[in-house]
Structures are given as structure tokens and as C-alpha cells.
Write a protein that holds these residues in place. Sequence first.
Motif, PDB file in Angstrom:
ATOM      1  N   SER A   1      39.669  41.357  36.714  1.00  0.00           N
ATOM      2  CA  SER A   1      40.807  40.707  36.064  1.00  0.00           C
ATOM      3  C   SER A   1      41.552  41.694  35.173  1.00  0.00           C
ATOM      4  CB  SER A   1      40.315  39.525  35.227  1.00  0.00           C
ATOM      5  OG  SER A   1      39.460  39.987  34.187  1.00  0.00           O
ATOM      6  N   LEU A   2      42.718  41.239  34.699  1.00  0.00           N
ATOM      7  CA  LEU A   2      43.531  42.077  33.821  1.00  0.00           C
ATOM      8  C   LEU A   2      42.794  42.383  32.514  1.00  0.00           C
ATOM      9  CD1 LEU A   2      46.196  43.465  33.072  1.00  0.00           C
ATOM     10  CD2 LEU A   2      47.041  41.241  32.289  1.00  0.00           C
ATOM     11  N   SER A   3      42.090  41.400  31.979  1.00  0.00           N
ATOM     12  CA  SER A   3      41.354  41.613  30.731  1.00  0.00           C
ATOM     13  C   SER A   3      40.229  42.623  30.912  1.00  0.00           C
ATOM     14  CB  SER A   3      40.799  40.282  30.214  1.00  0.00           C
ATOM     15  OG  SER A   3      39.927  39.701  31.185  1.00  0.00           O
ATOM     16  N   ASP A   4      39.537  42.563  32.067  1.00  0.00           N
ATOM     17  CA  ASP A   4      38.472  43.525  32.336  1.00  0.00           C
ATOM     18  C   ASP A   4      39.043  44.924  32.523  1.00  0.00           C
ATOM     19  OD1 ASP A   4      36.530  41.589  32.181  1.00  0.00           O
ATOM     20  OD2 ASP A   4      36.545  41.162  34.340  1.00  0.00           O
TER      21      ASP A   4
ATOM     22  N   ARG B   1      33.019  47.685  37.858  1.00  0.00           N
ATOM     23  CA  ARG B   1      34.447  47.384  37.999  1.00  0.00           C
ATOM     24  C   ARG B   1      35.184  48.427  38.836  1.00  0.00           C
ATOM     25  NH1 ARG B   1      35.101  46.961  31.584  1.00  0.00           N
ATOM     26  NH2 ARG B   1      33.659  48.724  31.876  1.00  0.00           N
TER      27      ARG B   1
ATOM     28  N   SER C   1      48.786  47.984  37.356  1.00  0.00           N
ATOM     29  CA  SER C   1      48.381  46.738  37.997  1.00  0.00           C
ATOM     30  C   SER C   1      48.715  46.756  39.486  1.00  0.00           C
ATOM     31  CB  SER C   1      49.075  45.561  37.320  1.00  0.00           C
ATOM     32  OG  SER C   1      50.482  45.642  37.522  1.00  0.00           O
TER      33      SER C   1
ATOM     34  N   THR D   1      38.495  41.989  42.474  1.00  0.00           N
ATOM     35  CA  THR D   1      38.071  40.835  41.665  1.00  0.00           C
ATOM     36  C   THR D   1      38.127  41.136  40.163  1.00  0.00           C
ATOM     37  OG1 THR D   1      35.756  41.561  41.819  1.00  0.00           O
ATOM     38  CG2 THR D   1      36.545  40.014  43.494  1.00  0.00           C
TER      39      THR D   1
END
Length: 240
Positions: free
Chosen positions: A10-13, A89, A34, A8
Motif C-alpha cells: 500500500s501507499l502507507s507501507d 515489501r 507510485s 500488494t
Amino acid sequence: MNVVLGDTVSLSDGTALVNELKARPYAKAVKYISQEEALQVMTQEMGANPVEFAGLNPFLAEIEVHVSSNYANTDSMRHISEALKKDARVVDVAYLADQIDDVNRNVQRISIILLVLSVLLIIVSYTLISNSVLLGIYARRFTIHTMKLVGARWSLIRRPFLRHSVLIGLVASLLACAVLGGIIYSLYRYQPGVESLIGQQEILLTAVVVFACGFVIMLLCTLLSVNKFLRMTAGELYQS
């Protein structure tokens, strides 16, 4: 060290965590991988796309952390891993603990062997240089004695010999640094990844040590050899 992120995240996190890790003192290099990149890599290695039989991408995004050599031991890696696992995270942290221990043991053994060899080479170098310098000064022993008879101070007698030894030490140090520079350049060109082991700091330190050893050994050998003949009487000069 591979830091596995939750599905869950995200790329920004993930990018934010990468920037946080780059600021940590133990992180030498940090790379974000990724889910899509991980899928491509595993597809190439497996020769098949896992999505075709799994129905979805089974791989999670992760962050590849190259740890600085000062922290490359099991205790530090364990503390780093435990701290990272507390981050919401992060779902897992993987590293090869056994391999780290083996590498550290091998590096320690190699360091001891290289230290012993270095000491032996310094002794051999000092002996050869000392004998060469002594022979050169021996040929001028009567000149030294004549200068003593006319009242020249010992410091004045030593000066030309020390000046000559400094010049020889400088030339020898430059040649040694040139040879080492050629070897390091060859390693950089033909051995990818060696720059992570031999950086600018190590190269600079090596050059300084080479110069220091060249000057110190030459000056010490010259000083001891000149003093030996300065202390001799005329009778001892003829007997030597």
C-alpha cells in the motif's frame, strides 16, 4: 538504484519504507514513484497508454534511491541490494553495475590527471612567485645589510617583508576565491544537477585550501628570499 515494490504494497507501507531508507547512511536522496506516476512517465515515453492494450497498469510502484558517492561502487551496491531484497515489501532491486564500474574507473583516471596537473601548477606558481619576491627583495638588499650593521635582529628585518607578503597573499586568495565562486555560480545556474557533485562542503574545503596555499607560498618564498640576503656579506651583495 530502483527498488521495485510488490503490487500488494500500500501507499502507507511504501511511504514507511521511504522514511526508513532516508535514515540509511548510504541514501543521499529518496523518491517514491507510485504506479500511476510510473504509468504517466511510460505513456509519455512510449507515446501510447499501455492500459489500452494490456487492460491494466503493468507497472509497479518503486522507490528511486540516489546513493551517496562513498557507496557508489559495485561491492557496496551489491550489499545494499541484497539487504533490500530481504524486505517483504521489495520484489526487485535494479542498478547499472557495469555503468558504475565504468564511471568509477573514469573518475579515478581523471583524478590522477588532475592531481598531476595540480602538482605541476603548484610548482610553476611557486617558481613564478619566488622569482617575483626575490626580485623585490633584491632591490632592497642594501637596506637589509644596513639594518644588519646597526644591530637589528633578523626577526625585526624580516617583519615588514613578511607583513607585506601576508597582505599580498590575502588579496590574491580573495581574488582566486572570487573567480572560483563565479565559476561555481555559473555551473549552478546553467548546469542543472551540478549541486549534487559540488556541495557546500566541497566549496568550503576548496576556499580553505586556496587561502592556505596563498599564505604558505607567499610566506615561504619571502622567508627564503630574505634569509638568503641576510646571510650574504657586503662583498657578496655587490657581486650578486
